[in-house]
Design a protein around this motif. Structure first.
Motif, PDB file in Angstrom:
ATOM      1  N   UNK A   1       0.814  -1.211   0.000  1.00 60.00           N
ATOM      2  CA  UNK A   1       0.000   0.000   0.000  1.00 60.00           C
ATOM      3  C   UNK A   1       0.847   1.259   0.000  1.00 60.00           C
ATOM      4  N   UNK A   2       2.009   1.205   0.630  1.00 57.44           N
ATOM      5  CA  UNK A   2       2.810   2.404   0.794  1.00 57.44           C
ATOM      6  C   UNK A   2       3.781   2.633  -0.352  1.00 57.44           C
ATOM      7  N   UNK A   3       4.017   1.614  -1.163  1.00 64.25           N
ATOM      8  CA  UNK A   3       5.164   1.668  -2.056  1.00 64.25           C
ATOM      9  C   UNK A   3       6.335   1.427  -1.121  1.00 64.25           C
ATOM     10  N   UNK A   4       7.452   1.075  -1.568  1.00 64.43           N
ATOM     11  CA  UNK A   4       8.520   0.834  -0.615  1.00 64.43           C
ATOM     12  C   UNK A   4       9.779   1.529  -1.073  1.00 64.43           C
ATOM     13  N   UNK A   5      10.747   1.647  -0.171  1.00 63.47           N
ATOM     14  CA  UNK A   5      11.987   2.315  -0.553  1.00 63.47           C
ATOM     15  C   UNK A   5      12.612   1.643  -1.767  1.00 63.47           C
ATOM     16  N   UNK A   6      13.215   2.436  -2.607  1.00 58.56           N
ATOM     17  CA  UNK A   6      13.864   1.871  -3.785  1.00 58.56           C
ATOM     18  C   UNK A   6      15.175   1.195  -3.417  1.00 58.56           C
TER      19      UNK A   6
END
Length: 184
Positions: free
Chosen positions: A20-25
């Motif tokens: 849901x948050x997207x995550x760190x690249x």
């Protein structure tokens, strides 16, 4: 769930799942953020003798029976790099039933809970915090957004909230030596 004592900003969005948050690249940061274990132990293994826990604030030493939630703020260091800022909110009900929480000093909370109590950890929530949402008193000046996670620990019918903010030093720490468990 109680709120973290961050700078006043109602715009913090906590996500209950990574998707849901997207995550760190950065894959290293993503691995630390999503690690379901205790970060103190992992950092201690990674840093060896360069690990230290600094207590920034501990108002959990209030007199027993106080009617206020109590707070403990720490920083986990690897050498001269602050890696993780952690804040624990201890409701009065929790410290009344578990008074030893007031005596932690430099002992890590998670490890102490595992040794002393049958504690279980709730689900993680994640957030990307803007610089204006970060707590005052961090050990480094921050002008970038930082990833954070939080979860509740449950002990019997009590709980406490732990929020961990991943400081830029975590990436340098990840390259600090070889973790002790991998040296076989």
């Amino acid at each position: 769930m109680p709120e973290l004592n961050l700078q006043p900003d109602d715009a913090i969005r906590w996500f209950s799942a990574q998707e849901d948050m997207g995550s760190p690249t950065d894959p290293v940061l993503r691995e630390w953020l999503t690690d379901e274990g205790l970060l103190t132990g992992r950092l201690r293994r990674q840093c060896g003798i360069d690990f230290r826990l600094e207590v920034i604030e501990d108002n959990s030493r209030q007199a027993p029976g106080s009617r206020h939630d109590e707070t403990r703020r720490i920083v986990l260091w690897c050498g001269d790099q602050p890696c993780i800022y952690a804040e624990t909110l201890l409701p009065e009900k929790t410290t009344a039933k578990l008074p030893w929480l007031r005596e932690l000093g430099k002992q890590p909370l998670g490890e102490t809970l595992q040794r002393r109590q049958a504690a279980r950890r709730g689900e993680f929530e994640y957030a990307l915090l803007a610089p204006t949402q970060l707590p005052v008193g961090l050990p480094v000046q921050i002008d970038i957004a930082l990833w954070a996670r939080r979860s509740e620990f449950y002990v019997g019918d009590t709980s406490l909230l732990v929020t961990e903010i991943f400081l830029p030093g975590i990436l340098e720490c990840a390259t600090h030596g070889t973790p002790a468990e991998d040296q076989n």
